[in-house]
Motif scaffolding. Structure first.
Motif, PDB file in Angstrom:
ATOM      1  N   ARG A   1       0.803  -1.186  -0.228  1.00 41.58           N
ATOM      2  CA  ARG A   1       0.360  -0.202  -0.212  1.00 41.58           C
ATOM      3  C   ARG A   1       0.644   1.002  -0.300  1.00 41.58           C
ATOM      4  O   ARG A   1       0.269   2.226  -0.284  1.00 41.58           O
ATOM      5  N   LYS A   2       2.096   1.010   0.401  1.00 44.71           N
ATOM      6  CA  LYS A   2       2.577   1.921   0.482  1.00 44.71           C
ATOM      7  C   LYS A   2       3.573   2.485  -0.460  1.00 44.71           C
ATOM      8  O   LYS A   2       4.097   3.384  -0.859  1.00 44.71           O
ATOM      9  N   GLY A   3       3.992   1.351  -1.573  1.00 45.46           N
ATOM     10  CA  GLY A   3       3.825   1.709  -2.930  1.00 45.46           C
ATOM     11  C   GLY A   3       4.869   0.779  -3.725  1.00 45.46           C
ATOM     12  O   GLY A   3       4.870  -0.543  -2.912  1.00 45.46           O
TER      13      GLY A   3
ATOM     14  N   PRO B   1      12.585   2.393  -1.918  1.00 47.79           N
ATOM     15  CA  PRO B   1      11.223   3.004  -2.667  1.00 47.79           C
ATOM     16  C   PRO B   1      12.054   3.231  -3.863  1.00 47.79           C
ATOM     17  O   PRO B   1      12.578   3.794  -4.005  1.00 47.79           O
ATOM     18  N   SER B   2      10.201   2.680  -4.748  1.00 46.57           N
ATOM     19  CA  SER B   2      10.795   3.438  -6.330  1.00 46.57           C
ATOM     20  C   SER B   2      10.598   5.184  -6.201  1.00 46.57           C
ATOM     21  O   SER B   2       9.993   5.729  -5.025  1.00 46.57           O
ATOM     22  N   MET B   3      10.317   5.410  -7.081  1.00 45.34           N
ATOM     23  CA  MET B   3      10.719   7.124  -6.986  1.00 45.34           C
ATOM     24  C   MET B   3       8.989   7.841  -7.474  1.00 45.34           C
ATOM     25  O   MET B   3       8.674   8.425  -6.850  1.00 45.34           O
ATOM     26  N   GLU B   4       8.501   6.327  -8.192  1.00 47.39           N
ATOM     27  CA  GLU B   4       7.201   6.531  -8.442  1.00 47.39           C
ATOM     28  C   GLU B   4       6.555   5.957  -7.866  1.00 47.39           C
ATOM     29  O   GLU B   4       6.512   4.399  -8.632  1.00 47.39           O
ATOM     30  N   LYS B   5       5.650   5.841  -6.495  1.00 46.91           N
ATOM     31  CA  LYS B   5       5.026   4.531  -5.842  1.00 46.91           C
ATOM     32  C   LYS B   5       4.844   2.807  -6.892  1.00 46.91           C
ATOM     33  O   LYS B   5       4.414   2.744  -6.193  1.00 46.91           O
ATOM     34  N   THR B   6       3.476   3.724  -8.187  1.00 41.78           N
ATOM     35  CA  THR B   6       2.843   3.197  -8.576  1.00 41.78           C
ATOM     36  C   THR B   6       3.467   2.689 -10.254  1.00 41.78           C
ATOM     37  O   THR B   6       3.177   2.387 -11.559  1.00 41.78           O
TER      38      THR B   6
ATOM     39  N   PRO C   1      14.802   5.348 -17.003  1.00 40.86           N
ATOM     40  CA  PRO C   1      12.975   5.448 -17.379  1.00 40.86           C
ATOM     41  C   PRO C   1      12.297   4.574 -17.712  1.00 40.86           C
ATOM     42  O   PRO C   1      11.462   5.155 -18.372  1.00 40.86           O
ATOM     43  N   ILE C   2      12.702   3.012 -18.250  1.00 43.88           N
ATOM     44  CA  ILE C   2      11.627   2.720 -18.609  1.00 43.88           C
ATOM     45  C   ILE C   2      10.732   2.379 -17.132  1.00 43.88           C
ATOM     46  O   ILE C   2      11.635   1.762 -16.497  1.00 43.88           O
ATOM     47  N   LYS C   3      10.065   2.942 -17.514  1.00 45.39           N
ATOM     48  CA  LYS C   3       8.329   2.536 -16.191  1.00 45.39           C
ATOM     49  C   LYS C   3       7.229   1.136 -16.506  1.00 45.39           C
ATOM     50  O   LYS C   3       6.872   1.013 -17.391  1.00 45.39           O
ATOM     51  N   MET C   4       6.986   0.200 -15.347  1.00 47.65           N
ATOM     52  CA  MET C   4       5.760  -0.662 -15.354  1.00 47.65           C
ATOM     53  C   MET C   4       4.628   0.478 -14.930  1.00 47.65           C
ATOM     54  O   MET C   4       5.271   0.913 -13.373  1.00 47.65           O
ATOM     55  N   ASP C   5       3.520   0.583 -15.662  1.00 48.79           N
ATOM     56  CA  ASP C   5       2.796   0.943 -14.765  1.00 48.79           C
ATOM     57  C   ASP C   5       1.977   0.331 -14.088  1.00 48.79           C
ATOM     58  O   ASP C   5       1.417  -0.351 -14.707  1.00 48.79           O
TER      59      ASP C   5
END
Length: 557
Positions: free
Chosen positions: A219-221, A250-255, A276-280
């Protein structure tokens, strides 16, 4: 010529709807290689090969390879190269002779697909369709189920506690007998630690301790976890017992955590490269509902920097210093080591992270201008070196290059209290441009991983797959090349000669695929020092182009 207004509007709409991809090269006339993604039958019993030249008598062991070997089930086809059913290969080298065998991995995915004669389990680029035997309401409800992770471990052979496993990037591996290639046990990482998968490229220390990385979601990311697997077993039936998480980042972007295929390791540090290859995660979690694949949830964001996270192995402490670089994409690292207070990281990298999308099976089967266009929109990958200063404290100056190593053109500049901006040094000369860059890097891992080294080996890429083998000498950045028209060599694996005293004392093994010649794929053996061909073992069956492999030495010197 008269063009109607209506026709003009239509053409404008069409052009807007097309995705405009940047072109990185201007190649023309690439040969069609569609047969590298043609399904084959397995060969579970060993067959003889035709030896041309000489296979050194001292090479005794199994050269194990992994990769996709079946690209359709019934009348349904997989969409992406990464989706094909895992086919395990063994080249057994004994006293100058070579036999070959292969076996499909007996995964749950493979067995279910075979039983129902259709694609039952979604893969990286392929979404399963609802079972036509279910009624409408059941098919509708099935859209709301979370996608079941595939256990189609088609990427590599890896070792934990002395045992061989085949692995992909989900939470499931399969223990495999290296002699028979039979699947002996399914092993789930999440039964031992709280991760949702792990890479297919662990690093092993001389004592057998193995490090890997895996994500976890809460839940925190999203978090990136450094994993430590003990070197040995306390009981024969053990698998991953005793595995621990060294630290969580922790990931820079939570989700939207970064995708990563591997990581770097030196003697005292693990380095995670957040690219900067991101998994949504929302897109991936709802892919059954939206009829999208996991691949569709991965995107490249060139507005973001690359971040190097440095973790101290003995303590698990993450450095408070974040080492930044411009946006880059990296799948495979070459080596990493420490020298005079610096951490040196060598990797294969490109300036664009959209390559995954180009490897749809339909692209690999193209020909003519359409094939050229696919290749030309792939960014070239080159070997690069980053140098990170390990000590950054209140006395470290700002806005000046901190690297004082002789002959290094890499830079590291402190730009904030806990931020260092890094630029790379090219580990190649202009001549590598002619060979399309370099990927699938390998070194003399047993003796030189985590230590200063001179040589690495890889594939040149003047096509969508490797079409040459390259040896790079870092002393002068001098290349040696093996190439022959129409031949496509796979990842080169270094095997040291007995009692070798020099870093390149040994041979290179590579499986060479011949997509436009029937039943002529062969195991190539090169002298690692001269890069001249010693011999080849021609296999009388067709073999698809694979991903990764390893050599299991059974000789007793």
């Amino acid at each position: 010529m008269f063009i109607s207004f209506k026709h003009l509007i239509t053409e404008v709409k069409k052009s807007k709807s097309r995705k405009i991809r940047k072109r990185f090269t201007d190649a023309h006339g690439l040969p069609c290689i569609e047969n590298i993604v043609t399904s084959v039958d397995d060969t579970p019993e060993p067959i003889s090969t035709n030896i041309i030249g000489t296979i050194p008598n001292w090479i005794n062991g199994n050269f194990l390879r992994n990769g996709p070997g079946k690209f359709e089930i019934g009348n349904q086809r997989f969409n992406h190269w990464f989706d094909g059913m895992a086919l395990l290969h063994q080249f057994k080298l004994t006293n100058g002779e070579v036999t070959y065998k292969s076996r499909f991995l007996s995964s749950d995915s493979y067995q279910s697909n075979k039983e129902y004669n259709r694609i039952v389990v979604s893969e990286f680029g392929t979404v399963t369709m609802p079972d036509p035997c279910k009624n409408f309401f059941q098919r509708f409800l099935s859209r709301f189920e979370l996608p079941k992770p595939s256990d189609n471990a088609n990427v590599s052979f890896v070792r934990y506690k002395g045992d061989f496993y085949v692995s992909t990037e989900t939470n499931v591996m399969h223990k495999v007998d290296p002699e028979t290639l039979e699947t002996t046990k399914k092993v789930n990482w999440s039964d031992f630690i709280a991760v949702n998968g792990a890479t297919a490229h662990p690093h092993t220390e001389p004592d057998g301790t193995t490090f890997n990385m895996g994500n976890s979601y809460s839940r925190k990311g999203a978090y990136y976890n450094i994993i430590r697997v003990p070197p040995s077993k306390n009981a024969e039936e053990e698998t991953l017992e005793g595995t621990t998480i060294l630290c969580s980042i922790p990931s820079m972007e939570k989700t939207k955590p970064s995708y990563y295929h591997s990581f770097a390791m030196s003697e005292n540090y693990v380095v995670f490269i957040e690219q900067p290859i991101k998994m949504d995660l929302l897109k991936i979690a709802t892919c059954k509902l939206t009829r999208k694949s996991i691949k569709d949830g991965i995107s490249w964001d060139p507005k973001l920097n690359t971040i190097f996270h440095v973790i101290h192995k003995p303590t698990g402490k993450v450095s408070s210093t974040k080492y930044l670089a411009k946006p880059l994409s990296t799948f495979h690292q070459i080596n990493a080591y420490e020298e005079d207070g610096f951490l040196i990281i060598d990797m294969c990298a490109s300036d664009d992270g959209q390559a995954i999308a180009n490897y749809n099976i339909q692209n690999l089967r193209k020909s003519g201008e359409a094939l050229d266009e696919v290749y030309n929109t792939l960014c070239r990958v080159f070997p690069r070196r980053f140098v990170l200063p390990l000590t950054v404290d209140s006395h470290t100056p700002y806005n000046q290059n901190l690297i004082n190593l002789p002959n290094s053109t890499a830079t590291s500049i402190r730009i904030d209290e806990n931020k260092v901006l890094c630029t790379h040094e090219d580990l190649h000369g202009e001549d590598l441009l002619h060979y399309g860059g370099l990927e699938f890097p390998q070194i003399n891992y047993g003796k030189f991983n985590t230590h200063p080294y001179q040589f690495f080996y890889g594939c040149g890429f003047r096509h969508l797959v490797g079409d040459s083998l390259i040896k790079m000498d870092l002393h002068g950045k001098i290349m040696k090349v093996w190439e022959q028209p129409g031949l496509y060599p796979s990842e080169p694996i270094f095997v040291p000669a007995p009692d070798a005293t020099e870093e390149d004392g040994g041979v290179i093994l590579s499986v060479v695929v011949t997509p436009n010649a029937d039943k002529s794929t062969f195991l190539l053996v090169l002298d690692a020092k001269t890069f001249k061909e010693l011999g080849r073992a021609v296999v009388p069956v067709n073999i698809p182009y694979g991903f990764h492999g390893t050599f299991n030495n059974t000789a007793h010197y």
